[in-house]
Design a protein around this motif. Structure first.
Motif, short mmCIF file in Angstrom:
data_model
loop_
_atom_site.label_atom_id
_atom_site.label_comp_id
_atom_site.label_asym_id
_atom_site.label_seq_id
_atom_site.Cartn_x
_atom_site.Cartn_y
_atom_site.Cartn_z
N PRO A 169 7.56 -0.32 -14.09
CA PRO A 169 9.01 -0.52 -14.08
C PRO A 169 9.39 -1.78 -13.31
CG PRO A 169 8.49 1.77 -13.66
CD PRO A 169 7.19 1.04 -13.66
N ALA A 170 10.35 -2.53 -13.84
CA ALA A 170 10.73 -3.81 -13.26
C ALA A 170 11.19 -3.68 -11.82
CB ALA A 170 11.84 -4.45 -14.11
N ASP A 171 11.91 -2.58 -11.50
CA ASP A 171 12.39 -2.42 -10.13
C ASP A 171 11.24 -2.18 -9.16
OD1 ASP A 171 11.91 0.09 -11.29
OD2 ASP A 171 13.29 1.09 -9.92
N VAL A 172 10.17 -1.51 -9.62
CA VAL A 172 9.00 -1.29 -8.76
C VAL A 172 8.26 -2.60 -8.55
CG1 VAL A 172 6.81 -0.05 -8.51
CG2 VAL A 172 8.79 1.10 -9.52
N ALA A 223 0.81 -1.22 0.00
CA ALA A 223 0.00 0.00 0.00
C ALA A 223 0.85 1.26 0.00
CB ALA A 223 -0.94 0.00 1.20
N HIS A 224 2.01 1.25 0.67
CA HIS A 224 2.84 2.47 0.73
C HIS A 224 3.38 2.85 -0.64
CE1 HIS A 224 5.52 -0.90 0.94
NE2 HIS A 224 6.62 -0.17 1.00
N ILE A 225 3.51 1.88 -1.53
CA ILE A 225 3.98 2.17 -2.89
C ILE A 225 2.88 2.90 -3.67
CG2 ILE A 225 4.70 1.08 -5.06
CD1 ILE A 225 6.01 -1.10 -3.27
N PHE A 226 1.62 2.60 -3.35
CA PHE A 226 0.50 3.30 -3.99
C PHE A 226 0.21 4.64 -3.31
CE2 PHE A 226 -1.23 -1.26 -4.43
CZ PHE A 226 -0.49 -1.49 -5.57
N LYS A 286 0.77 10.46 -5.01
CA LYS A 286 2.23 10.45 -5.12
C LYS A 286 2.75 9.21 -5.83
CE LYS A 286 2.49 12.74 -0.59
NZ LYS A 286 3.02 12.59 0.79
N SER A 287 1.87 8.29 -6.17
CA SER A 287 2.29 7.00 -6.68
C SER A 287 2.91 7.11 -8.08
CB SER A 287 1.11 6.03 -6.73
OG SER A 287 1.51 4.81 -7.28
N LEU A 288 3.94 6.31 -8.32
CA LEU A 288 4.57 6.22 -9.64
C LEU A 288 3.79 5.26 -10.54
CD1 LEU A 288 8.30 6.01 -8.50
CD2 LEU A 288 7.06 8.03 -9.35
N ILE A 289 2.81 4.57 -9.94
CA ILE A 289 2.00 3.59 -10.67
C ILE A 289 0.58 4.12 -10.79
CG2 ILE A 289 1.19 1.19 -10.67
CD1 ILE A 289 3.46 0.55 -8.74
#
Length: 1085
Positions: A651-654, A609-612, A622-625
């Motif tokens: 992105p593969a790293d994400v 969830a923190h990535i979203f 703020k999400s890159l996705i």
């Protein structure tokens, strides 16, 4: 509540500390949880969650109590060095917010903006929404409270507008809440603020709200539903379900104001045809087939019908079921039938004639299976019209109620005359239909005679009569009549039921087991609906759920039994709704996913969830996705060991980071919740994890707690016995609130938050701060060097014991026990140490160790207090929340026992001194030749007997040989006494056996009980330490504690020592010392 005259200086100091500590933690990101590349070894990570609260108001102490359990557990694991993830989300799915918003709209339309309510309006509304105790039936092993959660929340408020005013909102602000989404943006941020003030050790980057307001969570739920459907775990079916006519959709547990946990109750509806000619009142029904419709749970007993029962004052109606058929029953039953496709107009009962029970008395009936071709409707005074149809079939051979009602009617001519009952209507014979062991073929008659039941109004005895006969009749009864003569009732019951329905003589009918009110305010019915269902209860899926449960740590057997019983009865669950907030069913978007079905797997969502979101709990700005990138292939890859989504443009790293997060944190180590969620949410949680997750990722533990009372009373807004979390923090401080939550209770019984405990915690903790500040200010005055005195060793040992016991309590999630061992007992040990040290003073190293140990042991419960002490008083580096569990040596239980012996001996000496002083004064008054004792300038002579001898030694030796250490049981008393007699005979004391036996028996019983309690060491002839050595080492302490100038320790077995007692030596005979119980004699110096 704290009084106005009270000083708040101490509480305010704690509040100031909490503000400072909160800033330290937030500046340093103390609770941010990061996964690591290497998989965690056992104990290296701890992932725990709490069911996200519903956001239609403020968090209150009830929320905080359950939450405290997961918070304390997480803090303990963080303290001992684990990498801990404790996230927190907010639930907004379902009915409650939308229903409340709609209520506001209706109130504005009716009463204006702002609405003006008259006293008459308020009284009327109060009657309509009056809280009633939920008598929801508890299924076997099912937990229940007296009120549903929603009823508890309603708290006597009359209008929704007034509820909003109670939140502190102005009228202009309240009007905005007609928009249900306003609630989602208003309450969750306030909850975050309250929880930050409370000191929750949460990674707030992972917080989110549910519903389609959050497109990431919306995508997650859509994937989950599609996945379950593809696996065959979601099907469309036609089933009976609790249903709200006003909302036009099923009403699940969390959609209900009352009746949480209530299920549909299925009956067989017996069609008792009214024989023509019809009486005048039924004239409008000419040309139709008219039936009295009686609901029964016992279709196999219909052979024994002798009549039907109606309630004379009951209100009935003749309702059109089809073009040709009419059922006479109550309006409530007709409404249920209308939603089960038994109404000429679907979902709208059509009443042709309104009737009372009086209109039905004397109707001639033909009833299926009845031996008598014609039976009559007769009056019964105890029928409940809120259960069944208000029409009852009478089987007096097996139903105690029927037997007594018929008995009353037969025995009382005045009763028959009152209701116009003709003698020929009353059956003269009972029809035996079932033989029941112990009760024969007229079970009702026998049990009523046995219990001496006098009339149909003897409710308690009739309930007992049914308890005695009904289950036994079903399990052991044998049919005496009909085509199934000789067969067991439990075998043929479903067969008879099927035949009645197949022949058209009966239909299936369902209604709620007990009344259910929706949050929209209408009484629910049971409807036969086309719905999307989760196939809980399906055999293979249930087996996986049971396998998961068997491997989980549930912390109590009562909790385990609750889950086992829930799994035994839980069946298909309607997972779609047409009204409310939430995520659309992806393949059938007219429906929403209901609130208990979108909250079963979101623990996995927390891991990424923190990535979203990264602090934005709504759209993840703020999400890159983007949410569109989170397709099913990505979710499958993250959570279900799916193939790498090559087509994804994330992105593969994400993607790799998200996968690492899930693989690191899963499985979930602990979920904490109130026990009321066992019957739905928590069991759904297990089911969904077993369906969608690999076995290695099935949940590991669930800890359930009871509800919480305030000051031994139920929480209630209407009485004022209620606290929001914010109010509790403002009144007591977060530290004292947390302290009291820990002290409130463990286990699944209801706990008790006591205001006096919170106030006492404020006093105790602030006094502790002052003591530590004073000791540290005078640190140079403490005794230096290694611990050396007896008191030093005892205190060091007490700390070792506290560390070990507190750790065990935290591991077992027993936080009241942790508070006792890690704070109360440790404080008592410190206070005893201060007294024991005397003029020599306390040891510097031990006091520094004590401050360190106490700070760490209290940290999971009072982290702000502990952090302040750690940094500001002890000047330690880093933060206490990650300081590590304190090291300890193996506790010396012999030393602990020796110190208890010492403290008990001091208490005993005080009592003996008072007794001897009083005795000498009384003797002096009577003129006896004794030396009067002065109240001061006394010397204490303490006599010790370190080993049992004589008959006591014989008793112990026998008990040792007769004690089984594995079973903790003794041989029979007769065997023990026989051996004692034999030993005494060898010693030449056989003639004194009876006298000795009188002395032996209490001693034997005491020692046996002690051995069963603590083990075989209770049977030793000596204590495991030297009593004289312990006492001699603490002479100074005894002098101070008892108030003596001198203390001398002697052996009761040494004649020279006994002689030193002088004229008081006889006291040694009157009160001889024994191991563990010295005798003290006091003399003038």
């Amino acid at each position: 509540m704290a009084s106005e005259s009270k000083s708040f200086v101490r509480r305010d100091r704690l509040l100031e500390i909490e503000v400072a500590v909160r800033k330290w933690w937030e500046d340093e990101g103390v609770f941010l949880a990061e996964s690591r590349k290497d998989p965690p070894k056992s104990g290296e990570k701890f992932f725990a969650t709490f069911p996200f609260p519903y956001m239609n108001g403020y968090l209150h102490i009830g929320h905080a109590f359950s939450l405290s359990k997961v918070d304390f557990a997480s803090a303990y694991h963080r303290l001992r060095g684990a990498n801990v993830l404790l996230p927190f989300g907010f639930h907004c799915t379902g009915m409650p917010i939308k229903a409340s918003a709609d209520k506001l709209s209706r109130e504005i339309q009716q009463f204006g903006n702002p609405p003006v309510f008259t006293a008459e309006d308020s009284n009327k509304q109060a009657q309509e929404v009056e809280e009633e105790e939920s008598d929801t039936p508890a299924l076997p092993g099912q937990f229940k409270g007296k009120k549903s959660k929603v009823a508890a929340k309603a708290g006597g408020q009359v209008y929704q507008w007034e509820i909003m005013r109670s939140f502190g909102l102005t009228d202009s602000e309240i009007a905005k809440f007609q928009d249900p989404y306003e609630w989602l943006y208003y309450f969750p941020p306030l909850a975050v603020e309250d929880l930050r003030a409370y000191g929750l050790g949460c990674d707030w980057r992972r917080s989110f709200v549910t519903t389609d307001v959050n497109p990431f969570f919306d995508a997650f739920v859509r994937w989950q539903m599609r996945k379950l459907k593809s696996m065959g775990n979601i099907v469309k079916d036609r089933r009976y379900t609790i249903y709200s006519p006003l909302d036009g959709q099923p009403c699940a547990d969390h959609d209900r104001a009352t009746g949480e946990g209530v299920q549909p109750q299925e009956y067989t509806l017996i069609k008792m045809e009214v024989v023509q000619p019809f009486p005048l009142k039924l004239g409008p029904l000419e040309g139709k087939r008219v039936f009295l419709a009686a609901a029964t749970l016992r279709p196999e007993t219909m052979y024994g019908q002798t009549n039907a029962w109606v309630l004379p004052d009951g209100k009935y109606g003749a309702y059109e079921i089809s073009e040709t058929d009419v059922f006479i029953l109550t309006k409530r039953a007709a409404l249920n039938l209308a939603y089960q496709n038994f109404s000429k107009i679907p979902q709208k009962p059509s009443c042709l004639v309104e009737l009372t029970g009086y209109d039905l008395i004397g109707l001639a009936l033909r009833s299926p299976l009845a031996v008598n071709e014609i039976i009559y409707a007769l009056p019964m005074l105890t029928i409940l019209t809120n259960k069944g149809t208000g029409i009852v079939t009478s089987v007096p051979s097996d139903a105690p109620d029927d037997y007594m009602a018929l008995h009353d009617l037969t025995a009382k001519p005045a009763l028959r005359a009152k209701y116009g009952v003709k003698d020929e209507w009353v059956p003269s014979e009972i029809v035996p239909i079932i033989n029941i062991p112990e009760f024969g073929d007229k079970a009702a008659e026998k049990v009523c005679l046995d219990l001496k039941i006098k009339s149909q109004n003897d409710k308690d005895k009739l309930a007992e009569a049914k308890r005695l006969t009904y289950l036994k009749g079903f399990t052991e009864g044998t049919m005496l009549i009909g085509e199934f003569v000789g067969r067991k009732v439990q075998e043929i019951k479903p067969i008879i039921k099927g035949k009645l329905i197949e022949s058209g003589e009966a239909i299936l009918y369902s209604e709620p087991e007990k009344p259910v009110m929706s949050r929209s305010g209408d009484e629910c019915v049971v409807a036969l609906t086309d719905q999307w269902y989760l196939t809980y209860g399906e055999s293979e899926w249930r087996q996986m759920a049971e396998e998961c449960l068997s491997k989980m740590n549930l912390y109590s057997e009562e909790t385990r039994h609750g889950f086992e019983h829930t799994l035994s009865w839980l069946n298909q669950w309607a997972c779609s709704r047409s009204f409310g907030l939430g995520t659309r069913i992806p393949w059938d978007e007219q429906f929403l996913v209901e609130s208990l079905s979108d909250s079963t797997l979101y623990m996995a969502y927390y891991t990424v969830a923190h990535i979203f979101h990264d602090g934005d709990m709504y759209k993840g700005s703020k999400s890159l996705i983007s949410p569109q990138q989170m397709n099913d292939d990505v979710w499958e890859y993250l959570f279900c060991d799916g193939q790498y989504p090559k087509s994804s443009d994330i992105p593969a790293d994400v993607l790799s980071k998200m996968k690492q997060e899930f693989d690191y944190w899963y499985p979930l180590d602990l979920r904490v919740s109130g026990k009321d969620l066992i019957q739905n949410h928590l069991t759904f949680f297990i089911y969904n994890h077993t369906a969608l997750m690999a076995r290695r990722n099935w949940p590991r533990g669930i800890r359930c707690n009871g509800h919480i009372m305030l000051n031994s009373e139920k929480m209630s807004k209407s009485t004022g016995n209620f606290r929001t979390l914010k109010q509790a923090i403002e009144e007591f401080s977060a530290t004292a609130t947390r302290f009291s939550l820990a002290d409130a209770g463990d286990g699944v019984d209801d706990a008790n938050f006591v205001f006096e405990t919170a106030n006492a915690a404020i006093l105790r903790l602030t006094k502790e701060l002052t003591w530590m500040e004073e000791v540290l200010a005078a640190e140079s005055s403490l005794r230096t060097g290694p611990p050396s005195t007896y008191a030093d060793k005892v205190f060091e040992n007490d700390m070792n014991i506290a560390i070990r016991l507190t750790e065990k309590a935290y591991k077992d999630c027993l936080f009241r026990e942790a508070l006792k061992n890690g704070f109360y007992d440790l404080q008592a040990a410190r206070d005893e140490y201060r007294l024991s040290c005397g003029t020599g003073g306390m040891n510097h190293d031990l006091i520094m160790t004590f401050m360190d140990v106490q700070t760490r042991l209290i940290e999971p419960i009072c982290p702000q207090f502990a952090e302040y002490v750690w940094r500001k008083l002890l000047k330690k580096e880093g933060c206490v929340v990650r300081a590590g569990w304190p090291a300890s040596n193996e506790p010396d239980l012999v030393l602990k026992g020796a110190n208890k012996y010492l403290q008990d001996s001091i208490v005993l000496m005080r009592k003996l001194l008072q007794k001897q002083l009083l005795g000498s004064k009384k003797a002096a008054k009577k003129g006896a030749q004794v030396t009067a004792l002065a109240d001061s300038n006394l010397k204490g002579l303490v006599y010790v007997n370190e080993e049992f001898d004589g008959w006591r030694a014989h008793c112990l030796q026998i008990l040792q040989s007769k004690f089984d250490q594995q079973t903790c049981c003794f041989a029979p008393d007769a065997e023990i006494l026989a051996e004692l007699r034999e030993i005494l005979h060898k010693d030449g004391q056989a003639e004194n056996f009876k006298q000795i036996q009188k002395l032996c028996m209490p001693f034997l019983k005491f020692k046996k009980d002690e051995a069963i309690a603590i083990g075989s060491q209770a049977l030793n002839l000596k204590l495991p330490f030297g009593e004289m050595e312990v006492l001699q080492s603490n002479v100074d302490l005894m002098k101070r504690q008892v108030g003596l100038e001198e203390v001398e320790i002697y052996s009761a077995g040494d004649p020279n020592d006994v002689a030193k007692a002088g004229p008081y030596a006889s006291l040694l005979t009157q009160n001889p010392p024994s191991p563990g119980s010295p005798t003290a004699i006091f003399v003038n110096r």
